[in-house]
Design a protein around this motif. Structure first.
Motif, PDB file in Angstrom:
ATOM      1  N   ALA B  14       0.834  -1.209   0.000  1.00 28.58           N
ATOM      2  CA  ALA B  14       0.000   0.000   0.000  1.00 28.58           C
ATOM      3  C   ALA B  14       0.864   1.252   0.000  1.00 28.58           C
ATOM      4  O   ALA B  14       0.476   2.282  -0.554  1.00 28.58           O
ATOM      5  CB  ALA B  14      -0.929  -0.004   1.209  1.00 28.58           C
ATOM      6  N   VAL B  15       2.041   1.183   0.620  1.00 32.16           N
ATOM      7  CA  VAL B  15       2.948   2.330   0.618  1.00 32.16           C
ATOM      8  C   VAL B  15       3.729   2.368  -0.694  1.00 32.16           C
ATOM      9  O   VAL B  15       3.946   3.428  -1.284  1.00 32.16           O
ATOM     10  CB  VAL B  15       3.933   2.250   1.806  1.00 32.16           C
ATOM     11  CG1 VAL B  15       4.840   3.463   1.828  1.00 32.16           C
ATOM     12  CG2 VAL B  15       3.163   2.129   3.114  1.00 32.16           C
ATOM     13  N   ALA B  16       4.139   1.188  -1.160  1.00 31.86           N
ATOM     14  CA  ALA B  16       5.045   1.123  -2.309  1.00 31.86           C
ATOM     15  C   ALA B  16       4.347   1.501  -3.617  1.00 31.86           C
ATOM     16  O   ALA B  16       4.956   2.142  -4.472  1.00 31.86           O
ATOM     17  CB  ALA B  16       5.625  -0.284  -2.411  1.00 31.86           C
ATOM     18  N   LEU B  17       3.080   1.114  -3.782  1.00 32.99           N
ATOM     19  CA  LEU B  17       2.412   1.379  -5.059  1.00 32.99           C
ATOM     20  C   LEU B  17       2.397   2.867  -5.410  1.00 32.99           C
ATOM     21  O   LEU B  17       2.847   3.240  -6.492  1.00 32.99           O
ATOM     22  CB  LEU B  17       0.996   0.817  -5.037  1.00 32.99           C
ATOM     23  CG  LEU B  17       0.863  -0.634  -5.518  1.00 32.99           C
ATOM     24  CD1 LEU B  17      -0.555  -1.130  -5.340  1.00 32.99           C
ATOM     25  CD2 LEU B  17       1.278  -0.726  -6.980  1.00 32.99           C
ATOM     26  N   PRO B  18       1.895   3.726  -4.530  1.00 33.38           N
ATOM     27  CA  PRO B  18       1.962   5.161  -4.879  1.00 33.38           C
ATOM     28  C   PRO B  18       3.397   5.665  -4.978  1.00 33.38           C
ATOM     29  O   PRO B  18       3.683   6.534  -5.800  1.00 33.38           O
ATOM     30  CB  PRO B  18       1.206   5.865  -3.750  1.00 33.38           C
ATOM     31  CG  PRO B  18       0.988   4.851  -2.689  1.00 33.38           C
ATOM     32  CD  PRO B  18       1.137   3.511  -3.290  1.00 33.38           C
ATOM     33  N   ALA B  19       4.323   5.087  -4.179  1.00 30.18           N
ATOM     34  CA  ALA B  19       5.718   5.532  -4.254  1.00 30.18           C
ATOM     35  C   ALA B  19       6.314   5.179  -5.611  1.00 30.18           C
ATOM     36  O   ALA B  19       7.039   5.969  -6.219  1.00 30.18           O
ATOM     37  CB  ALA B  19       6.528   4.899  -3.133  1.00 30.18           C
ATOM     38  N   VAL B  49      -5.401  -2.899  -2.741  1.00 29.07           N
ATOM     39  CA  VAL B  49      -4.577  -3.479  -1.680  1.00 29.07           C
ATOM     40  C   VAL B  49      -5.219  -3.210  -0.316  1.00 29.07           C
ATOM     41  O   VAL B  49      -5.367  -4.113   0.518  1.00 29.07           O
ATOM     42  CB  VAL B  49      -3.148  -2.900  -1.729  1.00 29.07           C
ATOM     43  CG1 VAL B  49      -2.385  -3.278  -0.477  1.00 29.07           C
ATOM     44  CG2 VAL B  49      -2.431  -3.396  -2.971  1.00 29.07           C
ATOM     45  N   VAL B  50      -5.633  -1.950  -0.101  1.00 27.07           N
ATOM     46  CA  VAL B  50      -6.242  -1.608   1.188  1.00 27.07           C
ATOM     47  C   VAL B  50      -7.543  -2.379   1.369  1.00 27.07           C
ATOM     48  O   VAL B  50      -7.840  -2.889   2.454  1.00 27.07           O
ATOM     49  CB  VAL B  50      -6.466  -0.086   1.292  1.00 27.07           C
ATOM     50  CG1 VAL B  50      -7.207   0.256   2.569  1.00 27.07           C
ATOM     51  CG2 VAL B  50      -5.144   0.648   1.249  1.00 27.07           C
ATOM     52  N   THR B 124       1.187   9.099   3.334  1.00 28.95           N
ATOM     53  CA  THR B 124      -0.044   8.970   4.130  1.00 28.95           C
ATOM     54  C   THR B 124      -0.312   7.510   4.492  1.00 28.95           C
ATOM     55  O   THR B 124      -0.697   7.193   5.626  1.00 28.95           O
ATOM     56  CB  THR B 124      -1.239   9.542   3.357  1.00 28.95           C
ATOM     57  OG1 THR B 124      -0.931  10.873   2.962  1.00 28.95           O
ATOM     58  CG2 THR B 124      -2.486   9.537   4.207  1.00 28.95           C
ATOM     59  N   MET B 125      -0.098   6.617   3.501  1.00 33.09           N
ATOM     60  CA  MET B 125      -0.285   5.187   3.786  1.00 33.09           C
ATOM     61  C   MET B 125       0.673   4.738   4.891  1.00 33.09           C
ATOM     62  O   MET B 125       0.325   3.944   5.760  1.00 33.09           O
ATOM     63  CB  MET B 125      -0.023   4.369   2.516  1.00 33.09           C
ATOM     64  CG  MET B 125      -1.069   4.543   1.442  1.00 33.09           C
ATOM     65  SD  MET B 125      -2.682   4.002   2.000  1.00 33.09           S
ATOM     66  CE  MET B 125      -3.704   5.228   1.263  1.00 33.09           C
TER      67      MET B 125
END
Lengths: 562, 545
Positions: B14-19, B49-50, B124-125
């Motif tokens: 969830a953090v990596a996808l937007p990154a 994912v969330v 934010t994630m």
């Protein structure tokens, strides 16, 4: 339980109001209003035949709520509301109320019925707030000089909602339930609730929204508005304080006298009638303050009678406004000859509100006065009697200026329609019927009229004396009354409230700026760390992105390594 | 309640996808459609994912390794999932809206904008799923950095001043929070979150524990805009409207409120916070903020600044709900995180639509604008009603839980604070609504004027009033624009061209408005049908047992 009585509990009657609102928006105005008149009229048999009990117990917000409660109180009030809503639809059709306004009016009336049929404090509170919003939108829809009064209306009613919210929250905190049971707990919940309901009742000082808003919108909207909000408040007062209170009774007595005094001084028809709402609701409040079985019966009988004759008075005033284009009694006259049917309807309503034998107000006001006679101080009884004299006076004035005296200028008349006549007859009928056979009214109300005999000699004498005193007072004071300009609490209250909001806001901004300057100054020390001040945005942003990418990359790398 | 933990890479995903979207967006700068496709894919992917994590019966954790003995980890517990689900849902809506908004205004540096936006969501994630104070702190600071280019986007002197102010406030707050974290680490031997509080703090030296609480809450309170630490938020309104909508009504400010929630309920816990007497101080500060911000907001003529003060006030609903330390109040606070997000983002979206379609940004220039933007302004009215706390919109549900929580709490006086704040919202919002629907453009009649805000008194909390030469677009009341209106030959009572919902605005901006306002109503009518409800219940059960 018959199958019909059971089937009628499957959906609450307010659903009919909402369906009607949608229909009006989808089909043409005329057809829509006809359908709406039928659907709202169905409410009457619907609620009268439904089996008593609590239905539609749901928990959409996590708390158990009862959307549909049928008992002696809700039955009577809902039936009266359904009838007057139906007539209002007929009247809206006659006076050209547009589609959107009709839909708003139906939503507002539906919210009022929902408030009455609610079976717990939370549902009541929600319906209470929805009434405020829908009524505001209904008045707003008229536009022009109705816009700001509608805003003030919203403020008054949100204040009312705030008090009621607090009362219900404290009740829940103490008991862990929103059930009605035996009213609100004595102490903060009860006091807050009475204050909140008091705004909607029009306690003296909190009443100005009534004459401020009700005279402004379309004449048919006035009929709708005048029927519901204050009467729902009377019903809720009976729920909130079933034990009554002498304080409440006195507050009601003040409403009777203050409302009627202001009414006597008014020259605009719908404003005069609006002040009479304050005065007449005062009778109901006094009776609920006394809270004996006879008091409760009297309050609700008066509620029913009042909705019908006050509805008729607003209809009559609306017909006069519609056909002459004049709001003010000063420019009217001689309409008795030119509009005989309307004059007849006015007479029925005026005699009913004054409490002349043979009309509904005689029965209901008689019962209220009787209950006060045995359950409250004498002075309160005299306040009610004085109120009756004032009522007679102000309707003598209304009748004289609009219908009897020779017109100052002959205003041209728009033609009336049979639909208008139908609306007037429909409301005049019960006002006479309940006067002639009081048992029909007294048998339908909650509480117990006891040994009350409407047509006892003492009652007849009292009615004759007050009516005569009122008419004579008008004859004696007619000239003097015209020289007294009406002044109300708004001259002080509204500028004070606006001044408070603005000065508080200015002061808060000043305090905030001082505080912020302090915070800013302490942060100035940090500023050099962020790079020189005159550096271009692009390069700062570039650096930031780099740092950011690096930071995120590091986090990801750590994750992979771990 | 005890849900078993499993180790998986999902929280990291969830953090990596937007990154991961950041470099891809930067690389596709020359091809806007492909660039926006990366944003959309990342938004949908993050949401999926969330959503998977929400559906999972276990609590997923990802270890991020340790640096010099300090553990970094992600853990998708109920409270974190609630925040992550909210942010990822709204990122989708905001991405669609951003495309319409940025292209509609033909903004410069769109690549940088979308890249920074994706980076902000990644951070934010991380804030949502951080398993301990240090991880939270790292992502919290990354969020500050990622949003800076967005605040300073326009590059004007005003925007740069606001950007510096933003950095100074939030990084300054970060320093305090970091000190607090170190102190907690020393006192309790751990900085990990534990529902209901860390045991070590209950037995620690009370003065030091109070100091740690004060540092954490003051540090994180900056982003939660608790007065007097709120000054950056109204200033940050110079950012493009989608930024104000998602970041300064949802992601950034709520990461502040969320970090306060973590500190109070997951580090100190209700019992310790109550024993130390620190929660009541926070409650008073929040109650004062709630009311004062509402009062200050009354004087704002700039629509976005008015909304910013409303946000300041509403954030303190959440902080107060947390500080009251009752289950009902915490539940209400978590619901309000969600409810306020959908309502306030609707209002910001509307402010943006108004700006894109008409160039206006002051309430005093909006008389009668509902004729031009009927569906948009109806959405505004509905969302505003929700913020006031009227039933059938999400705000009523959360606010009434908060009110009940206050009534069952230590001091029933907080009930009055909530209700008074609601009344102030009505005083601010209803005049905007009636002016938009019943006023006339440039009209001087009472129906066209805000009852309290003097026209173009834009300053209400800034030390130095920003320069108001907004390149002319804002100042169209006096002649020039009206003449343009005449040229089109369309004049109605409102002074605006009359349009229908079909033709009032691009579907790219109107669609998100209708989605968010629809959600606000759905959450007001049947809140229990949405996963937010269950997540909030779960979180409350974890904390209060």
């Amino acid at each position: 339980m018959t199958t019909l009585a059971g089937a009628l509990t499957l959906a609450p009657p307010w659903a009919a109001f909402l369906v009607a609102a949608v229909v009006v928006l989808l089909v043409g105005r005329r057809v829509g209003q006809a359908v709406a008149a039928v659907l709202t009229a169905l409410t009457v048999p619907w609620i009268l035949l439904a089996a008593p009990g609590e239905y539609l117990v749901v928990a959409p917000l996590g708390f158990e709520q009862t959307l549909y409660r049928v008992d002696g109180f809700t039955r009577f009030v809902t039936a009266v509301f359904g009838f007057v809503a139906s007539v209002a639809m007929v009247y809206g059709a006659a006076t050209g109320l547009d589609r959107r306004a009709t839909a708003y009016a139906l939503t507002y009336a539906g919210a009022s019925v929902a408030a009455v049929l609610a079976g717990d404090w939370l549902t009541l509170l929600m319906a209470w707030e929805l009434m405020a919003v829908t009524a505001t939108v209904l008045v707003w829809h008229h536009g022009g000089d109705a816009v700001r009064p509608a805003f003030r209306y919203a403020v008054y009613h949100l204040v009312s909602g705030v008090f009621l919210s607090a009362a219900v929250a404290l009740q829940y905190a103490a008991l862990g339930t929103f059930d009605y049971d035996a009213g609100l707990l004595t102490g903060p919940p009860l006091v807050l609730a009475v204050a909140g309901v008091g705004v909607n009742l029009g306690f003296v000082g909190l009443h100005f929204w009534i004459p401020d808003t009700y005279p402004r919108p379309h004449v048919a909207s006035s009929v709708v508005l005048a029927a519901f909000t204050t009467k729902v408040a009377v019903y809720v007062l009976a729920r909130v304080a079933p034990e009554g209170s002498l304080v409440v009774a006195w507050l009601g007595g003040a409403m009777v006298l203050y409302g009627v005094t202001q009414a006597v001084l008014q020259t605009e028809m719908r404003r005069l009638l609006s002040y009479h709402i304050v005065s007449q609701v005062g009778y109901m409040v006094v009776a609920l303050g006394v809270a004996s079985a006879a008091g409760v019966a009297g309050a609700f009988a008066h509620l029913g009678a009042h909705v019908l004759y006050k509805g008729l008075l607003f209809v009559v005033a609306g017909v006069v406004v519609y056909r002459t284009g004049e709001e003010s009694l000063k420019r009217l006259g001689g309409l008795g000859r030119r509009m005989p049917l309307t004059f007849g309807a006015f007479l029925v309503a005026a005699l009913a509100i004054t409490g002349v034998p043979g009309f509904s107000g005689f029965v209901s006001k008689g019962l209220v006065t009787k209950a006060v006679e045995s359950g409250a101080p004498d002075l309160l009884w005299w306040a009610l009697v004085a109120g009756s004299v004032g009522t007679a006076l102000s309707f003598a004035k209304f009748g004289y200026y609009a219908f009897v005296r020779a017109a100052p200028d002959e205003v041209p008349l728009r033609p009336g329609t049979p639909t208008m006549a139908l609306a007037m007859l429909a409301l005049a009928g019960p006002s006479v019927l309940f006067g002639l056979s009081p048992g029909l009214l007294l048998g339908a109300v909650p509480g117990d009229p006891g040994s009350f005999e409407p047509y006892a000699t003492s009652e007849l004498l009292k009615a004759a004396a007050t009516t005569l005193a009122g008419v004579l007072a008008f004859v004696a004071l007619r000239g003097a009354l015209a020289t007294v300009p009406p002044v109300d609490v708004d001259r002080v209250l509204h500028p004070a409230a606006k001044g408070l909001a603005q000065s508080a806001s200015k002061a808060a901004i000043a305090v905030g700026e001082t505080g912020e300057r302090g915070v800013d100054r302490s942060l100035v020390a940090l500023a050099p760390l962020l790079g020189p001040r005159d550096v271009s945005t692009v390069s700062t942003v570039g650096t930031t992105l780099l740092v950011l990418a690096g930071g995120l990359g590091l986090a990801l790398l750590l994750a992979v390594l771990a | 309640v005890a849900v078993s933990d499993v180790t998986s890479l999902w929280p990291l995903a969830a953090v990596a996808l937007p990154a991961l979207a950041v470099p891809l967006i930067l690389a596709s700068g020359a091809r806007p459609n492909r660039r926006e496709a990366w944003t959309m894919l990342a938004a949908l992917g993050t949401f999926l994912v969330v959503a998977l994590l929400v559906r999972s019966t276990a609590t997923h954790t990802t270890g991020l390794g340790s640096v010099v003995g300090v553990e970094f980890a992600l853990r998708a517990d109920a409270a974190g999932l609630l925040f992550a689900l909210l942010a990822s849902t709204l990122w989708i809506a905001t991405s669609v809206y951003s495309v319409g908004y940025m292209r509609g205004l033909d903004e410069h540096d769109q690549t940088r904008y979308f890249a920074a936006f994706a980076a902000s969501i990644a951070a934010t994630m991380g804030v949502a799923f951080a398993a301990n104070l240090l991880t939270l702190f790292v992502f919290y600071e990354l969020l500050t950095l990622a949003t800076y280019p967005l605040v300073a986007h326009s590059g004007t002197a005003e925007a740069r001043a606001a950007g510096r102010k933003y950095l100074a406030y939030t990084l300054g707050g970060g320093v305090l929070a970091f000190a607090g974290i170190l102190l907690v680490g020393v006192l309790a031997d751990t900085v990990a979150f534990e529902a209901g509080g860390v045991a070590g703090l209950a037995t620690a030296d009370p003065t030091l524990a109070r100091a740690a609480f004060g540092l954490l809450v003051a540090g994180f309170g900056v982003k939660a805009a608790v007065m007097p630490l709120h000054g950056w938020l109204p200033a940050a309104m110079v950012a493009p409207t989608p930024v104000s909508g998602l970041l300064h009504a949802v992601a950034v400010v709520k990461s502040g409120a969320f970090a306060v929630t973590r500190s109070v309920l997951y580090v100190f816990g209700p019992e310790t916070a109550s024993d130390l007497g620190v929660a009541s101080a926070l409650a008073v500060a929040a109650a004062v903020t709630m009311v004062l911000a509402g009062v200050v907001g009354l004087r704002q003529d700039s629509l976005k600044r008015g909304l910013a003060y409303s946000t300041v006030s509403q954030l303190s609903y959440i902080v107060l709900g947390v500080a009251l330390l009752t289950p009902l109040a915490m539940f209400g606070a978590l619901l309000h995180v969600v409810a306020h997000a959908f309502m306030k983002i609707t209002l910001f979206f509307v402010a943006g639509v108004v700006y894109v379609e008409t160039g206006e940004k002051y309430v005093s220039d909006l008389g009668g604008v509902a004729a031009r933007l009927p569906a948009t302004m109806t959405a505004f009215a509905v969302a505003a009603a929700g913020l006031v706390g009227f039933p059938l919109v999400a705000g009523f549900v959360s606010k009434y839980h908060l009110v009940l929580g206050a009534a069952t709490g230590p001091d029933a006086a907080f009930v009055a604070a909530f209700l008074l704040a609601g009344l102030l919202k009505l005083l601010y919002f209803w005049p905007v609504v009636y002016a938009a629907f019943h006023g006339r453009r440039g009209g001087d009649d009472p129906a066209s004027r805000h009852a309290f805000a003097p026209p173009h008194l834009a300053d209400g909390g800034l030390v130095a009033p920003p320069t108001h030469d907004d390149s002319g677009v804002g100042d169209s009341t006096d002649g020039s624009d009206a003449a343009g209106e005449d040229a089109t030959g369309v004049r109605h009572g409102s002074g605006w061209e009359r349009r229908t919902p079909r033709t009032e605005a691009s579907p790219l901006v109107l669609g998100p408005v209708l989605f968010t306002v629809g959600m606000a109503v759905a959450l007001g009518v049947a809140p229990t049908l949405f996963p937010f409800w269950e997540l909030a219940e779960l979180a409350v059960a974890e904390v209060f047992g």
